[in-house]
Enzyme design. Sequence first.
Site, short mmCIF file in Angstrom:
data_model
loop_
_atom_site.label_atom_id
_atom_site.label_comp_id
_atom_site.label_asym_id
_atom_site.label_seq_id
_atom_site.Cartn_x
_atom_site.Cartn_y
_atom_site.Cartn_z
N ASP A 430 1.26 -1.38 -0.33
CA ASP A 430 0.38 0.15 -0.14
C ASP A 430 0.85 1.12 0.25
OD1 ASP A 430 -2.22 1.42 0.61
OD2 ASP A 430 -1.83 1.36 2.73
N THR A 432 -0.23 4.51 1.39
CA THR A 432 -0.42 5.74 2.23
C THR A 432 0.02 4.91 3.76
OG1 THR A 432 -2.01 7.00 1.18
CG2 THR A 432 -1.80 7.68 3.15
N GLU A 703 -6.74 16.15 8.88
CA GLU A 703 -7.58 17.33 9.45
C GLU A 703 -7.14 17.79 10.47
OE1 GLU A 703 -11.20 14.84 11.26
OE2 GLU A 703 -12.30 15.49 9.53
N LYS A 769 -14.86 19.69 1.89
CA LYS A 769 -13.17 19.31 2.46
C LYS A 769 -13.63 18.45 1.30
CE LYS A 769 -11.58 17.92 5.65
NZ LYS A 769 -11.10 17.73 7.21
N THR A 892 -2.60 1.35 -4.56
CA THR A 892 -2.56 2.50 -3.63
C THR A 892 -4.23 2.96 -3.79
OG1 THR A 892 -2.54 4.75 -2.78
CG2 THR A 892 -0.74 4.13 -5.23
N ARG A 1002 -4.96 4.37 -8.28
CA ARG A 1002 -6.58 4.50 -7.83
C ARG A 1002 -7.45 3.21 -7.75
NH1 ARG A 1002 -8.10 9.22 -6.80
NH2 ARG A 1002 -7.58 11.26 -8.11
N LYS A 1008 -7.51 -4.58 -5.34
CA LYS A 1008 -5.86 -5.23 -5.07
C LYS A 1008 -5.32 -6.59 -3.76
CE LYS A 1008 -5.18 -0.26 -2.14
NZ LYS A 1008 -4.60 -0.06 -0.83
N ASN A 1031 -8.62 -0.88 3.94
CA ASN A 1031 -8.05 -1.39 3.01
C ASN A 1031 -7.69 -1.68 2.37
OD1 ASN A 1031 -6.67 0.36 3.05
ND2 ASN A 1031 -6.96 1.90 1.60
N ASP A 1032 -6.41 -2.22 3.18
CA ASP A 1032 -5.80 -3.77 2.71
C ASP A 1032 -5.68 -4.71 3.40
OD1 ASP A 1032 -4.88 -0.73 1.76
OD2 ASP A 1032 -3.05 -0.90 3.51
#
Lengths: 1491, 306
Positions: A430, A432, A703, A769, A892, A1002, A1008, A1031-1032
Amino acid sequence: MEREPAAAAEEPGPPGRRRRREGRMRTVCSNLQPPPGAEEPAGKGAPRRRLRGGAQHLADNRLKTTKYTLLSFLPKNLFEQFHRLANVYFVFIALLNFVPAVNAFQPGLALAPVLFILAVTAFKDLWEDYSRHRSDHEINHLGCLVFSREEEQYVNRFWKEIRVGDFVRLRCNETIPADILLLSSSDPDGLCHIETANLDGETNLKRRQVVRGFSELVSDLVSEFNPLTFTSIIECEKPNNDLTRFRGCIIHDNGKKAGLYKENLLLRGCTLRNTEAVVGIVIYAGHETKALLNNSGPRYKRSRLEKQMNCDVLWCVLLLICMSLFSAIGHGLWVQRYQEKKSLFDVPESDGTSLSPVPAAVYSFLTMIIVLQVLIPISLYVSIEIVKVCQVYFINQDIELYDEETDSQLQCRALNITEDLGQIQYIFSDKTGTLTENKMVFRRCTVSGIEYSHDANAQRLARYQEADSEEEEVVPRGGSLPLRGGTGGHPSARAAHQSQSSRAHRRTGSRAEARRVSMLTELTAFSSPMEKDVTPDPKLLEKVHECGRCLASARHQEHPLDHLSPELSDIFDFFIALTICNTVVVTSPDQPRQKVRVRFELKSPVKTIEDFLRRFTPSRLTLGGSSVGSASMAAKSAPKASLLSTLANDGALLRLEERLGPGAPRLASNGYSSAADNWAAEQSAMGPEPGPELRYEAESPDEAALVHAARAYSCALVGRLHDQVSVELPHLGRLTFELLHTLGFDSIRKRMSVVIRHPLTDEINVYTKGADSVVMDLLLPCSTDDARGRHQMKIRSKTQNYLNLYAVEGLRTLCIAKRVLSKEEYACWLQSHLEAESAVDNREELLFQSAIRLETNLHLLGATGIEDRLQDGVPETIAKLRQAGLQIWVLTGDKQETAVNIAHACKLLDHDEEVITLNAESQEACEALLDQCLRYVQSRSPQRTAGSLSVGFAPLCPPSEATASGPSLVIDGRSLAYALQKNLEDKFLFLAKQCRSVLCCRSTPLQKSMVVKLVRSKLKAMTLAIGDGANDVSMIQVADVGVGISGQEGMQAVMASDFAVPKFRYLERLLIVHGHWCYSRLANMVLYFFYKNTMFVGLLFWFQFYCGFSASAMIDQWYLIFFNLLFSSLPQLVTGVLDKDVPADVLLAEPQLYRSGQNMEEYRPRTFWLNMADAAFQSLVCFFIPYLAYYDSDTDIFTWGTPITAVALFTFLLHLGIETKTWTWLNWTACGFSVVLFFTVALIYNASCATCYPPSNPYWTMQTLMGDPVFYSICLLAPVAALLPRLFFKALQGTLFPTPLQLGRQLAKRSPGKFRAPRETSAQGHIPEEARTKLPGQRSVSVARSVSRDCSSQVSQGTWQPACSPEAGGEPSAVDMGMPWREGTLPDRLDSQPSRSSSPGPVAVEGCPGGSRMKPMSASRPAPLPSVFSVPGLSSLNWMSSLSLVSGLGSVLQFSRSSLPMDKRDSDFLPGSAQPDQDLCDLSGQTTDCF
Amino acid sequence: MKRKCQDYESRLPDNTAVKQQQLPAFRLQLTASEILSGFFAIGLFCLGMGIILLLSAKSIKEVEGNVYLYYKLYGFYQNLYRYILSRSNIQLVGADVKDVRNCAPFRTSDNGLPIAPCGAIANSMFNDTIVLWYNFNSSTHIRVPMVRTETAWWTDKYVKFQNPAFQNLSSAFAGTAKPPNWPKPVYELDEKDPGNNGFINDDFIVWMRTAAFPNFKKLYRRLHRIGNFTEGLPAGSYSFIINYNFPVSRFQGQKAVVLSTLTWSGGSSLFLALAYLVTGAVTLLASFSMMALHLKLKERKTFFLQ
C-alpha cells in the site's frame, strides 16, 4: 435488519407479533424493577414478563475463554489432536501392535511415543488454557459500580457479576466492562468520549451520545440520573460482531419509541475519557459483547515449505510401503524355501503345521510397517512446531526490529509461516501509511486561484527531516529561525502567552520527560511538532489580517462579508472551512483528555461583542446552555418554560422544528440546561485560566494538519461542542459558529461537509472539503456570459492547474468549497434529512442520499496540498528488497500523479527509466494497449535475457544492471479493472512480469486483493502484502504472507495480518534476515529429519536380508522407539532454532543471498532425493561395518544391534555437525547431552532388569560392550567412513562451485569486523541524532574549529565558511552556493560516476593527512562535502568515505548534507544506499589480497 | 500522569546474546582449505588404527594360549522374528518353572505338561557332542582336556539363568516336560556337575543367546591348560569325534568346528584393520586431491571474489 419502518411510531404491537420478532431481537429492561404483577398496570405486565423470561438465558459478564474444564480436558483435547492425520496414523500403527500375529513391539511400549507426543501437546494446551484461565480470572474480578436495588445506590461489584439490564456507573478513565447503552452523562451536552484503542487501536477519541429522546423524559430535572425511574424497554439486535453497527429502539412507558444507534453504545474494552461520569444500562454482557465476538484467535496457515514437506512425507509413506512389500515378498519366498524342510529353527503354528508363505508374507508386511514406522517421523511435526515457536520468539525479541518511536516491536501473529518470509517473490504494498508516514504536513495551498507556495514552510520541514522531532523540545529556539510557534509571531497577547507557557513547559521537563510527552503526544493525537507548526506564507498571512481588519470594522453592519473583496471573502471562508470543516476535538495537554470547555460568556475578552452579536442575531447558541426544547417538551418542563418561550420566537429554524411535529428528533437535542450550567461552572473552575496550549485530536491526520495550518494563520479552533464551534480569529476575537450538521467523511463520497450558521451574516453555510476529483464536479455551473462567471471559470482552471502541480509534487490534494443556503432551501433539505435520520431502515443509505443532495452547486474556495512524508528508510529498503530479487508492486488508491511521484521519491521508479503507462478507457483500448506494450517489451527482451544471464554469478558485486533495465508499469484503476478481466489477465500478467516495478493507482480494496490473487495463482509465486489500513485488509488476507503496519489508521490491517511491523523499513530485516534464517533453518531441519529417519530405517531394512525378511530388528525396541524422541532430538532442535547460515550483517549487505530462499535452493525435490540417497549410503556403511566386524563371531543379535545404535547416533550428530553452520555452546551442550543421555539410559536400562524387555532381554549388554575394544573401534570408524563422502563433496563444492550463501559465509568469516562496523552504528542510531540536538549553528562552528585544528594547513577557515553560512543565516541562496550541483544534473552524474570514481579518492586523502586523527570525532554516516575538498562529483567522495580512514571526515561532511533543501534529500542522497555494496567489493578485494 | 509515567515500561527487548542470537559461535567452512587439516588428521588416524589392528591380528598364534572350541552353523536362522520371541525369561530365571506364556508354539507337551525350558529357541538347541583328540603319536590319542563351563556371560550364568530353588534338580522340574526335540530332560544336561546342570548349563545358556546372523559360531569348550596343553595346543595331528545329533542338511545348512584364540581386539578377523586402512588411505587421497585443488585455486580465488 428487516424491520417495519412503521414500528418506530406505533404502540407496542400485539403479543403474537412480538413473539415473531423475538428471534431477531433482544429485549432488555431494567433489573431494578420489582417482579412483574405487584404494582404495575396490567397493560405493561405482559411484555415485561416476556422480557424477564427472555433475560434469563442472556449471557452474564463472566469471561470464560478457556477451552476445557477439568472433566472435559482429556476427551476434548484428544479429539482435537486427532484432527491431525499424522496422529491418527501413529495411533493406528501403535494399535497394530495389539494384534498378536503382527505385533513387532510390546503393545504398551509401542504406544509410548504416540502417548508422549500427545501428552506434550496436551500439556502445552493445558498450560495455555491455564494462563487463559488466570487472565480471565483477573478480568472477571475487576471492579465497577453497579446500582443496587437494595441499597439504592451504586455499589462495587466484580465485572463478572454484571448482568444484562444492570445500571453501571463509569468514571473517567475506567474501562467499560460490557456493552452499555449510554443513558446519562455528566457532560451537559449528553456526550461522552471513549477511546477504542483496545478494540481497534485507534487512539483518537470517539464521541458517544446519550440516547436521543430518552434524556428529556427521564432526567429533565434531576442532575443525577436515577436508575429506579427507568421503566423503558430496550429492543435491539441480537449480539453480533459488527463493531460499526448497532440498532434498536427504546420504548418508553408512554409508548414512545426512540431509535438507538451506534453512537449510543459504549463497547466493552474501550476506555471512558474526557467525561466525569456516565451511567448506562448493560445491553450485551460477557461473550455477547461486540469486543469478544470480534476476538478471533491467531490464524493458522500452512507454509509452502510445509506443503512440500507433506508431499515428501507421502513419498516416505510410499517408500515405507515399498520396503515392507519387498520384505513381505522376500519372507514369502523364504518361507516357501524352508517350508518342506522342517528346519529346526522353524516356528510352526500352534497346530504344528508350518505357516504357508502367503499369510506369512502378509504378517510380515504388517510387522514391517510397524518396525519401519520410524521412517514417518513421529516427532517431526512436534519438532517443527517447537522450532517455529522459538523462531517467532526470536523474531519478536530482535532489538533491531524494535521501534523506539512507537515503543513497539514486531509482532508475529501467525505462528507457523515464519519460513514463508524467506521465500517471498512479490511484495504488494500500500502507499499511504505504508511507504509514507501518514503524518500529514501542510505544505501549500491555493485560494481563489492564487497559489501560496509556503517556501519558508518547506524549509522548516527540511530541518525537521534532520532533527528528530522528539528532540525538538529541548532546543530553545534560535532567534534567527523563522517563527514556528503557531501564532507566536503576531502581536497577540494570548498567543505570546501561549508560546511562553509552552516554552516553560519545555524547559522544566527533563529529557526523558520530554520524550515521554512527545510519545504521549504521538499516541494521543497526530500532532508532532512537525505537523503542528506551520510557517505561514507572508502574502497569505497579510491577506488574512487584512480580511480580519475589514471584518472587524464592518461587523456591526448588515452584511459584513459584502465589504470584502471576493478574494478576501474567499480567503476568509477558506480558513473558516479549514478550521471547522472537520471533527477535531480540542483538548488541553495539561489535563489530558479533558475537553476544554470554555464558556465564552464568562471568560471571553470579547464579551461585549458577543453580547452585541447576540442582540444582532439572536442565536440560541449564544445563550450558552444550548438548550433547545420543543413545544411539547417546554410544556412539560415548567421551570424552563419562560426561557423556552423566549427561545420559541427565535428564528425560522425553531419554528420549522416545531412544524415537524412532536416525536421527531430535534435538531440539537439537549435537555441539560441546569446540569450544563453546573458542569460549566465546574469546568471553568478547573480549567486553566490563561489560554492553555490546545491539542487537537482528529480522526484522520489530514484534518489535524489543516487545523494546525489554519491556526498558523491565527484562525485557531478553540472549542468544539456538540452543536457549536468556536474559532479564534485575528482582529475578530472569538467567533462561535452554530454547528447544524456534520456530514461525515466516507470513502464513496470522498468528502465531508459541515452545515453552520454564520455568526456574522446569520446565513446558513455549507463547507465542503473533499477530493478534488469529486468536488470539482459538484461546483456551481457558472455562466460564461458575465464577468463574474468568467472569473470563476478562470479561478477553477487555475486551481485545477495547481492541483495537478501538487499531485506531481506528491502532495495530497483537497478542495475546499462552500455553499450558501437560503433559509428555504435549508428548510427543505432539513426536512428530508431529518426523515433520513429518524429512519430505522437503511438509515445510512438515506443519510447518504441526503448528503449528496446538500453537496451540490458549490462555490470553490481553494485547495490545499498536504504532504504525506515518506517513512524513514523507505527508498533504501526498497532498493535492498529489489536487490534481494523481490518484485515490488504498489497498489494505492491515490491519484496516478501522486502515486508516480511517491514512487519516484522512494526509488521505485527511476527518472531515467522507461515507464509504461496504461490508461485505457475501454476494454478494447486496454487490450490494444496491452498488446502494444507486450510487443514493445518483447522487442527489447533479447538483450534483457542476455543481460540477466551474464549476472549469473556475481553475487558479491553491485546489483546487476539487468534488473534495473526493465521498464516500469503504471496502471490506473479503471484500466486495471479491464486488465483483470479473464481474457486479458494473462497478457497483463505477462507484461507485469517483465516490468521492474508495477504501480496500480486508484485501485479499490477489491482490486488490490484481485491482483494479489492473480499473481499468486497464475504465477505460482509467493506473495506478501503489506498495508496499514482497512482498505488493505482483503489484500493482506489473500496474500501468502500478510504484513500489517501498526500505524495510525487503526488496527484492522494488523488484526488481519500474519506479522505486524511498526514501520515499512523493518520489512527489510524481517525478510532478508529473519525470513532467510527461518527458511534455511527449517529447510535444513526438515531435510535432516528425513535423512535421519531414512538412515535409521535403512539399518533395519538391510538386516532383513540376514533374517529371512522376518521383520525382526537387531536394535532393541526401546532404542528403536525412543531414539528419535529422546536421543537425537535435542541437537537438531537447537540447530533448527539457532543456526545462522549467514550472519545478519552479510545478509543485509548482500541482499542477493535472499534469492536462495526464493528459488528454494535449500529444499527442493532434488535435494530431498540426494539427501535420501546419502541416507541410504550412510545406512549401508553403518550397517556393513559392524556386520563385517562381527561376522563370523559369536555375537548375539542384540549385542550386535547396540553398537549399531551407537554408530547411528554418532553418525547423526556428526552429520548435524556438518550441516550446522554456527556452533555455539548450546550446540555443543546439546550434542554432548545426547551422547551422555544415550549411554546413561543404555547403562541404566541394561542393568535394570534381568528378565524383562523381551525379546532383547538386554541385561548387561552395554556394560559388556563397553569393555570390548571392537565396540569402540566400530564407533570410531563407521561414522567417519559414512560421512567422509558427504564432507568431501561438500568441501569440493564449496571450493569449486560455491553457492552465493557459501560465499557470503566465507566473507563473513574472513572479514568479521568489517561487517560489524556498520551495524553498530545503526544500532546506536540514536546517538548521532542526539548530537544533532545542538543548535545547527553552534555545531557547525565547533566542527569548523576542530577541522581547522586538525588539518589547518590544508583546509582554511575561509573555505569552510560557505558551507556553514547557510546554517547560520538560513538563506537558501547560500546553500546553492555551497553545492556545486543542481537538481537536474545531479542524478545523471551520480549514475554515471560510481564505476570510475576511484582516482580522486587518494588525492582527497592525501590532501588532508590529519584525516586519520579526526577519527575519534564519531558521528553518523559519512557524507561528502565538496566545498572542503574540491573533488569533482559526489560519488568519488562516496567512495572515499567508505574507507574507514576518512570516517572522521565523514562526520564533518554530514552537515553540508543537512543544509540541503529538504525535497532534494530523498532523491539526491539515495545513491548512498548503493554504498555498502561498493564497500563490500572493496573490502572483499582487500581481504583477498590479504589472503 | 505521574503514575502513568511510572507505569510506562519500554517494550524494548533485552539486549542479551541469546535473545539477539549473538552467541559467540564457531563457524565451520566447508571448503577445501578449511577442512584440509581435518582430513589429513582423520586419514592418519585411520591408517594408524588400521596398522595397530593389523599387527594385533597378525600377532595371534593360532592355537597358543587360551584356545577356544567353537561350533559353527551355516544357514541356521536364529534371528527369525518369531523364533527369538519364543522363550520364557521368567522360567529361565527359575522364578516360575511353569511360566510358558511367551513360548508359543512349544508351550506344553502333548500330554499338557508345561515344557521346561519352553519355546522354539530351547527346543532347537544344538546337541552334537564334539570331542577333540590329540594324536600324540599313531597309537596314543590324548583326549584334549576341555572345560565346559565359563563359556557363557557371567551375568547370564548367575543372573539371567537360575534353576528353581529345590534341593533336587529333578524334583524341581517335576511336572514339566522336556522339549520335543530333546533326547533328555533339562536336569540331565550335565549330570556330573550340578553347577552346570539344568538352566544354568553353559551350553544351554550359550545357545539361548540367539545369534545375529544365519551363519554363526558359538563357543563350545575352552581348553583346560594342563599337562601337555599348558601352552595351548601343541603342534601335531588332532581328530574330532563328533556325535551327530543335530540335523542341518534338512534345511541345507552346514556345520563346522572352529578352534581359535582371542586377542584384545576380538577374534582373528582382519576386517576392522583393513577397513581402517582403506578408510585412512581414501581419506588421505581425498586430502591430497583437495590440497592440489586448493593450491591450484589459490590464484583463482582473487578472480571470483571480485
